[in-house]
Motif scaffolding. Structure first.
Motif, PDB file in Angstrom:
ATOM      1  N   GLN A 141       1.833 -15.891 -13.024  1.00  0.00           N
ATOM      2  CA  GLN A 141       1.786 -14.885 -11.968  1.00  0.00           C
ATOM      3  C   GLN A 141       0.790 -13.802 -12.382  1.00  0.00           C
ATOM      4  OE1 GLN A 141       4.571 -11.708  -9.471  1.00  0.00           O
ATOM      5  NE2 GLN A 141       5.500 -13.018 -11.005  1.00  0.00           N
ATOM      6  N   ARG A 142      -0.105 -13.475 -11.476  1.00  0.00           N
ATOM      7  CA  ARG A 142      -1.067 -12.402 -11.730  1.00  0.00           C
ATOM      8  C   ARG A 142      -0.741 -11.236 -10.794  1.00  0.00           C
ATOM      9  NH1 ARG A 142      -7.264 -13.315 -13.144  1.00  0.00           N
ATOM     10  NH2 ARG A 142      -6.324 -13.051 -15.210  1.00  0.00           N
ATOM     11  N   ARG A 143      -0.624 -10.031 -11.397  1.00  0.00           N
ATOM     12  CA  ARG A 143      -0.320  -8.814 -10.651  1.00  0.00           C
ATOM     13  C   ARG A 143      -1.449  -7.801 -10.885  1.00  0.00           C
ATOM     14  NH1 ARG A 143       5.505  -8.645 -13.737  1.00  0.00           N
ATOM     15  NH2 ARG A 143       6.513 -10.366 -12.603  1.00  0.00           N
ATOM     16  N   ILE A 144      -1.884  -7.135  -9.834  1.00  0.00           N
ATOM     17  CA  ILE A 144      -2.940  -6.139  -9.953  1.00  0.00           C
ATOM     18  C   ILE A 144      -2.533  -4.896  -9.174  1.00  0.00           C
ATOM     19  CG2 ILE A 144      -5.367  -5.603  -9.535  1.00  0.00           C
ATOM     20  CD1 ILE A 144      -5.998  -8.550  -9.767  1.00  0.00           C
ATOM     21  N   VAL A 145      -2.528  -3.762  -9.855  1.00  0.00           N
ATOM     22  CA  VAL A 145      -2.202  -2.484  -9.228  1.00  0.00           C
ATOM     23  C   VAL A 145      -3.434  -1.585  -9.302  1.00  0.00           C
ATOM     24  CG1 VAL A 145      -0.690  -0.461  -9.251  1.00  0.00           C
ATOM     25  CG2 VAL A 145       0.212  -2.717  -9.926  1.00  0.00           C
ATOM     26  N   PHE A 146      -3.858  -1.092  -8.168  1.00  0.00           N
ATOM     27  CA  PHE A 146      -4.983  -0.156  -8.070  1.00  0.00           C
ATOM     28  C   PHE A 146      -4.390   1.254  -8.044  1.00  0.00           C
ATOM     29  CE2 PHE A 146      -9.056   0.792  -5.373  1.00  0.00           C
ATOM     30  CZ  PHE A 146      -9.692   1.277  -6.502  1.00  0.00           C
ATOM     31  N   VAL A 147      -4.607   1.995  -9.106  1.00  0.00           N
ATOM     32  CA  VAL A 147      -3.960   3.289  -9.298  1.00  0.00           C
ATOM     33  C   VAL A 147      -4.828   4.406  -8.715  1.00  0.00           C
ATOM     34  CG1 VAL A 147      -2.979   4.883 -10.980  1.00  0.00           C
ATOM     35  CG2 VAL A 147      -2.888   2.415 -11.405  1.00  0.00           C
ATOM     36  N   ASP A 148      -4.341   5.011  -7.638  1.00  0.00           N
ATOM     37  CA  ASP A 148      -5.020   6.143  -7.009  1.00  0.00           C
ATOM     38  C   ASP A 148      -6.486   5.826  -6.717  1.00  0.00           C
ATOM     39  OD1 ASP A 148      -4.696   8.787  -5.974  1.00  0.00           O
ATOM     40  OD2 ASP A 148      -5.866   9.556  -7.663  1.00  0.00           O
ATOM     41  N   GLY A 184      -2.797  14.836 -10.959  1.00  0.00           N
ATOM     42  CA  GLY A 184      -1.803  15.351 -10.032  1.00  0.00           C
ATOM     43  C   GLY A 184      -0.581  14.487  -9.858  1.00  0.00           C
ATOM     44  N   GLY A 185      -0.472  13.357 -10.564  1.00  0.00           N
ATOM     45  CA  GLY A 185       0.705  12.529 -10.378  1.00  0.00           C
ATOM     46  C   GLY A 185       0.667  11.264 -11.203  1.00  0.00           C
ATOM     47  N   ALA A 186       1.568  10.338 -10.854  1.00  0.00           N
ATOM     48  CA  ALA A 186       1.671   9.072 -11.588  1.00  0.00           C
ATOM     49  C   ALA A 186       2.190   7.983 -10.668  1.00  0.00           C
ATOM     50  CB  ALA A 186       2.584   9.224 -12.799  1.00  0.00           C
ATOM     51  N   VAL A 187       1.744   6.771 -10.929  1.00  0.00           N
ATOM     52  CA  VAL A 187       2.302   5.563 -10.317  1.00  0.00           C
ATOM     53  C   VAL A 187       3.186   4.897 -11.357  1.00  0.00           C
ATOM     54  CG1 VAL A 187       1.757   3.266  -9.409  1.00  0.00           C
ATOM     55  CG2 VAL A 187       0.331   5.232  -8.760  1.00  0.00           C
ATOM     56  N   THR A 188       4.370   4.480 -10.959  1.00  0.00           N
ATOM     57  CA  THR A 188       5.255   3.760 -11.876  1.00  0.00           C
ATOM     58  C   THR A 188       5.354   2.306 -11.455  1.00  0.00           C
ATOM     59  OG1 THR A 188       7.242   4.318 -10.608  1.00  0.00           O
ATOM     60  CG2 THR A 188       6.592   5.830 -12.375  1.00  0.00           C
ATOM     61  N   VAL A 189       5.344   1.445 -12.442  1.00  0.00           N
ATOM     62  CA  VAL A 189       5.423   0.003 -12.209  1.00  0.00           C
ATOM     63  C   VAL A 189       6.531  -0.543 -13.102  1.00  0.00           C
ATOM     64  CG1 VAL A 189       4.176  -2.182 -12.216  1.00  0.00           C
ATOM     65  CG2 VAL A 189       2.937  -0.046 -11.753  1.00  0.00           C
ATOM     66  N   THR A 190       7.541  -1.121 -12.497  1.00  0.00           N
ATOM     67  CA  THR A 190       8.661  -1.695 -13.234  1.00  0.00           C
ATOM     68  C   THR A 190       8.545  -3.204 -13.172  1.00  0.00           C
ATOM     69  OG1 THR A 190      10.037   0.189 -12.606  1.00  0.00           O
ATOM     70  CG2 THR A 190      11.163  -1.751 -13.470  1.00  0.00           C
ATOM     71  N   THR A 191       8.473  -3.852 -14.345  1.00  0.00           N
ATOM     72  CA  THR A 191       8.189  -5.277 -14.366  1.00  0.00           C
ATOM     73  C   THR A 191       9.123  -6.022 -15.308  1.00  0.00           C
ATOM     74  OG1 THR A 191       6.626  -5.191 -16.212  1.00  0.00           O
ATOM     75  CG2 THR A 191       5.747  -4.746 -14.032  1.00  0.00           C
ATOM     76  N   HIS A 230       0.839  -1.196   0.000  1.00  0.00           N
ATOM     77  CA  HIS A 230       0.000   0.000   0.000  1.00  0.00           C
ATOM     78  C   HIS A 230       0.876   1.249   0.000  1.00  0.00           C
ATOM     79  CE1 HIS A 230      -2.648  -3.149   1.504  1.00  0.00           C
ATOM     80  NE2 HIS A 230      -3.678  -2.378   1.170  1.00  0.00           N
ATOM     81  N   GLY A 231       0.570   2.151  -0.922  1.00  0.00           N
ATOM     82  CA  GLY A 231       1.198   3.457  -0.955  1.00  0.00           C
ATOM     83  C   GLY A 231       0.134   4.529  -0.944  1.00  0.00           C
ATOM     84  N   GLU A 232       0.561   5.758  -0.909  1.00  0.00           N
ATOM     85  CA  GLU A 232      -0.404   6.847  -0.837  1.00  0.00           C
ATOM     86  C   GLU A 232      -1.336   6.856  -2.041  1.00  0.00           C
ATOM     87  OE1 GLU A 232      -0.512  11.730  -0.289  1.00  0.00           O
ATOM     88  OE2 GLU A 232       1.404  10.652  -0.360  1.00  0.00           O
ATOM     89  N   HIS A 233      -0.835   6.403  -3.191  1.00  0.00           N
ATOM     90  CA  HIS A 233      -1.642   6.456  -4.411  1.00  0.00           C
ATOM     91  C   HIS A 233      -1.753   5.100  -5.107  1.00  0.00           C
ATOM     92  CE1 HIS A 233      -2.194  10.809  -4.390  1.00  0.00           C
ATOM     93  NE2 HIS A 233      -0.930  10.908  -4.000  1.00  0.00           N
ATOM     94  N   ALA A 244     -20.728   9.202 -17.858  1.00  0.00           N
ATOM     95  CA  ALA A 244     -19.384   9.781 -17.960  1.00  0.00           C
ATOM     96  C   ALA A 244     -18.840   9.581 -19.366  1.00  0.00           C
ATOM     97  CB  ALA A 244     -18.447   9.127 -16.947  1.00  0.00           C
ATOM     98  N   GLU A 245     -18.063  10.547 -19.831  1.00  0.00           N
ATOM     99  CA  GLU A 245     -17.431  10.430 -21.139  1.00  0.00           C
ATOM    100  C   GLU A 245     -16.350   9.360 -21.110  1.00  0.00           C
ATOM    101  OE1 GLU A 245     -15.992  14.105 -22.629  1.00  0.00           O
ATOM    102  OE2 GLU A 245     -17.867  15.193 -22.282  1.00  0.00           O
ATOM    103  N   MET A 246     -16.101   8.772 -22.275  1.00  0.00           N
ATOM    104  CA  MET A 246     -15.068   7.743 -22.396  1.00  0.00           C
ATOM    105  C   MET A 246     -13.699   8.429 -22.473  1.00  0.00           C
ATOM    106  SD  MET A 246     -14.398   4.451 -22.563  1.00  0.00           S
ATOM    107  CE  MET A 246     -15.893   3.593 -23.061  1.00  0.00           C
ATOM    108  N   VAL A 247     -13.241   8.888 -21.309  1.00  0.00           N
ATOM    109  CA  VAL A 247     -11.923   9.503 -21.209  1.00  0.00           C
ATOM    110  C   VAL A 247     -11.025   8.548 -20.447  1.00  0.00           C
ATOM    111  CG1 VAL A 247     -10.590  11.460 -20.351  1.00  0.00           C
ATOM    112  CG2 VAL A 247     -12.903  11.820 -21.245  1.00  0.00           C
ATOM    113  N   LEU A 248     -10.006   8.038 -21.112  1.00  0.00           N
ATOM    114  CA  LEU A 248      -9.131   7.040 -20.510  1.00  0.00           C
ATOM    115  C   LEU A 248      -7.901   7.711 -19.918  1.00  0.00           C
ATOM    116  CD1 LEU A 248      -9.352   4.309 -23.287  1.00  0.00           C
ATOM    117  CD2 LEU A 248     -10.811   4.625 -21.280  1.00  0.00           C
ATOM    118  N   PRO A 249      -7.395   7.183 -18.824  1.00  0.00           N
ATOM    119  CA  PRO A 249      -6.213   7.781 -18.212  1.00  0.00           C
ATOM    120  C   PRO A 249      -4.978   7.589 -19.085  1.00  0.00           C
ATOM    121  CG  PRO A 249      -6.738   5.702 -17.162  1.00  0.00           C
ATOM    122  CD  PRO A 249      -7.878   5.999 -18.089  1.00  0.00           C
ATOM    123  N   GLY A 250      -4.008   8.443 -18.886  1.00  0.00           N
ATOM    124  CA  GLY A 250      -2.766   8.306 -19.620  1.00  0.00           C
ATOM    125  C   GLY A 250      -1.927   7.154 -19.104  1.00  0.00           C
TER     126      GLY A 250
END
Length: 721
Positions: free
Chosen positions: A550-557, A705-712, A528-531, A681-687
């Protein structure tokens, strides 16, 4: 039966009240040691009454003069009018005072006890009249007995010896006050007793299942406890009808007493296995003790029951509150019964030591609860309303105030956690819930990365469920009930791995090839991180296939997810399928490789492939056979394919499934964004961007306001914000 009491107890005049009292506390019925102890004479049954109680003075007088018949009549006169208010019984008085009272709070109507899970019952006058007309059912099968009567031995109603129809008759008795329903119920119980005399139980053990179309023997472990509960509930109303004679009531109570001796004798066999059948026996004995509270044996049985329940709570649940069976619908009913019986026995010393585990059990239910109101459907059958998982009096005893908030009874406080298991605590079950908040519109995902469970297993390792904006999108496909002779029945347990939200490699799906339970907490990533929130798990297809997943799941913000499946193996490439099963009523549109899902409320989920070359196909109610390696890694043919869900009913229901498939070089990495969108809601996808260097891929997942980085890479995953 062996001598059941001291000299003088089996006939003749009692010397004095003190001698009678001692006799009443020393029966072998209270502490049986063999099956022959279940056969208790009517006289010995009546002599076990606690005649030291002032309200049983007339019984005492009759016994002192040796008049068993008069003692029986005197007791039934008291039984007809005594207060039977209890933690366990339906509060009929409250239902009369409060016409809008939620009957689902009462175990005697709904929810069904655990051993009746999947049983279809109807609490309507029409259903009761149908029974009077001979339209018999046992919750699974139906049969017209209007001309022949019930065949209690070889008939097509396997669960008729549970006496499940008594609930329908109770409803009719209460709603109408018509004695015809009481007479039918009394006759139904009498028929059962006549066709299955208690002496026949001796030496039969606790297994009496025959098949799906033949009456189960009444000593079968999941018939007996439910029967005691049904009879006990019914007696609370039956006693108020003068059309049911004193002799009939006494005979029914006598039979409940004898069957309680049988449960007392055999309950430990199933509790020791940590099986829900053990809890069923604990529950059945608790109901018998409440019904027979005027008898000496009931006090000894209650002490024993508290010991059995404390053992069950301590051994049948992981420290994080998950039942070791790992099947949510069963677990929901199991924990309801555990809480209910624990409250009924809370004055017993052994229950005090169980309080921390009871709190963990409630926290488990709250933690896994979907925002839409139900638990995930992992394992057999389909969960009912979340309120059925919680026994409200427990919340006051153990002080879990936030549970009432989740039940909708107050606005605060909220639970002290959002994700489950809470950060910093041990994950025993291997189920990981990440959610945005506690609102009904919250974003929610539950990953199942734990053991299969000791019973009711499904091939759902690393499967997950997802809800967002008030809609269930990705579900664990639930099953039908276990059997039905309905001509339109389409029965399926939906256990094969390929039916779940999983991966198949070269046609091999998830199957049972690892321990059914764990003896220490999981070490799966749960960060768990802040975002961000990050969870992962692993599965090996060996020996059926030389491949690992292996299954990985990241919940972004707490706003969208990155799903990454990594498949490794010795071969140069593999045929891969990645499946998603959607809730019934979801509309699915394929746009290139993207899948856009729209729920009935207008909320949407976009599945956006980011990496890999798999192509999507849609299945809805596919009846064609499909290869599976369930359950033990050997190739078999499953009778249907993907695109189904169930509701514990008699037939599966079509529901869309999307499977991404293709051949990929190994190691293969399949990365997908799961983007929930609110209604309108409009179909606006995150970057989302990626770059590769030195064999590693850097994912940049933007949020306001920010980004999560995932190195795999194929071995590791590092998440930062």
């Amino acid at each position: 039966m062996r001598a059941c009491c001291r000299a003088g107890a089996c006939g003749g005049r009692m010397g004095n009240s003190r001698e009678v009292e001692l006799v009443a506390t020393e029966t072998t019925a209270a502490h049986p040691t063999g099956d022959e102890d279940i056969v208790v004479s009517l006289g010995d049954f009546i002599r076990d009454l606690r005649i030291d109680r002032p309200e049983l003075g007339a019984v005492k007088t009759a016994l002192e003069r040796g008049d068993i018949d008069a003692a029986g009549r005197a007791y039934i006169a008291w039984f007809r009018t005594k207060d039977m208010t209890s933690e366990l019984f339906v509060d009929w008085g409250r239902r009369r005072r409060e016409p809008d009272y939620d009957v689902s709070r009462d175990d005697g109507l709904l929810p069904r006890p655990v051993l009746m899970l999947g049983i279809q019952n109807e609490y309507t006058i029409e259903s009761a009249d149908g029974l009077l007309a001979g339209r018999m059912w046992d919750g699974y099968n139906t049969c017209d007995v209007s001309r022949t009567g019930i065949d209690w031995r070889e008939g097509p109603l396997p669960c008729i010896t549970r006496l499940p129809v008594l609930g329908t008759m109770r409803h009719a008795m209460f709603e109408t006050g018509d004695a015809k329903y009481a007479r039918w119920a009394a006759d139904h119980i009498a028929e059962y007793m006549h066709n299955w005399p208690i002496e026949e139980f001796i030496g039969k053990g606790t297994v009496g299942w025959v098949d799906n179309n033949t009456v189960s023997r009444p000593w079968h472990w999941c018939m007996h406890p439910e029967r005691i509960m049904e009879i006990s509930h019914t007696l609370t109303l039956l006693r108020t009808f003068p059309e049911v004679s004193d002799d009939e009531l006494l005979a029914i109570l006598h039979r409940v007493y004898q069957e309680a001796v049988w449960v007392r004798l055999h309950a430990h066999e199933w509790v020791d296995q940590r099986h829900n059948g053990g809890l069923g026996m604990i529950t059945g004995l608790a109901y018998a003790c409440q019904t027979l509270e005027d008898f000496g044996a009931a006090e000894a049985w209650s002490d024993y029951n508290a010991r059995m329940l404390a053992q069950y709570i301590g051994e049948a649940f992981y420290p994080d509150g998950q039942c070791i069976e790992m099947t949510c619908a069963y677990s929901q009913m199991v924990i309801n019964q555990v809480q209910r019986i624990a409250c009924a026995l809370k004055d017993r010393e052994r229950m005090q030591g169980a309080m921390p585990r009871l709190k963990a059990i409630v926290d488990w239910a709250i933690g896994l609860r979907r925002p839409t109101g139900l638990l995930p459907a992992f394992g057999d059958l389909y969960p009912s309303s979340f309120s059925h998982a919680i026994h409200r009096p427990l919340l006051d005893w153990i002080d879990i105030p936030y549970a009432k908030t989740i039940l909708g009874e107050q606005e605060a406080p909220l639970p002290p956690f959002v994700d489950w298991p809470p950060p910093g605590t041990q994950a025993w079950a291997g189920r990981y819930v990440m959610r945005s908040d506690w609102s009904p519109d919250a974003l929610y995902l539950c990953l199942h990365a734990g053991p299969p469970g000791i019973s009711h297993q499904h091939g759902e390792k690393l499967s997950f469920v997802l809800a967002a904006h008030g809609a269930d999108f990705i579900i664990d496909p639930s099953s039908t009930r276990y059997r039905s002779n309905d001509p339109n029945a389409f029965i399926s347990g939906q256990r094969a791995g390929f039916l779940h939200n999983t991966i198949t490699v070269d046609g091999v799906d998830v199957h049972l090839n690892e321990p059914l339970e764990v003896t220490q907490p999981h070490e799966n990533p749960w960060e768990h991180g802040e975002h961000f929130v990050y969870a992962a798990g692993r599965y090996s297809f060996a020996p059926a296939a030389d491949a690992q997943w292996q299954r990985r799941i990241v919940f972004v913000d707490r706003s969208y997810w990155l799903l990454q499946d990594v498949i490794t193996g010795e071969g140069p490439s593999a045929s891969i399928e990645q499946s998603f099963q959607f809730e019934k009523g979801t509309e699915v549109e394929i746009d290139g490789t993207r899948t856009i899902c729209t729920a009935p409320n207008g909320a949407r989920l976009a599945i956006i492939p980011l990496e890999g070359s798999l192509q999507p196909t849609v299945s809805i109610g596919d009846r064609s056979p499909h290869i599976t390696y369930w359950p033990h890694g050997e190739q078999t043919e499953h009778p249907h394919s993907r695109g189904w869900t169930g509701r514990s009913s008699h037939a599966l229901m079509p529901a869309p499934a999307v499977t991404y498939s293709g051949r990929a070089p190994l190691p293969a990495t399949i990365s997908v964004a799961l983007i929930p969108l609110a209604p309108r809601a409009e179909m606006v996808l995150p970057g989302i961007t990626s770059s590769t260097a030195d064999g590693k891929t850097l994912w940049t997942l933007l949020y306001p306001g920010g980004a999560v980085t995932v190195t795999t890479d194929a071995i590791s995953c590092e998440v930062r914000a």
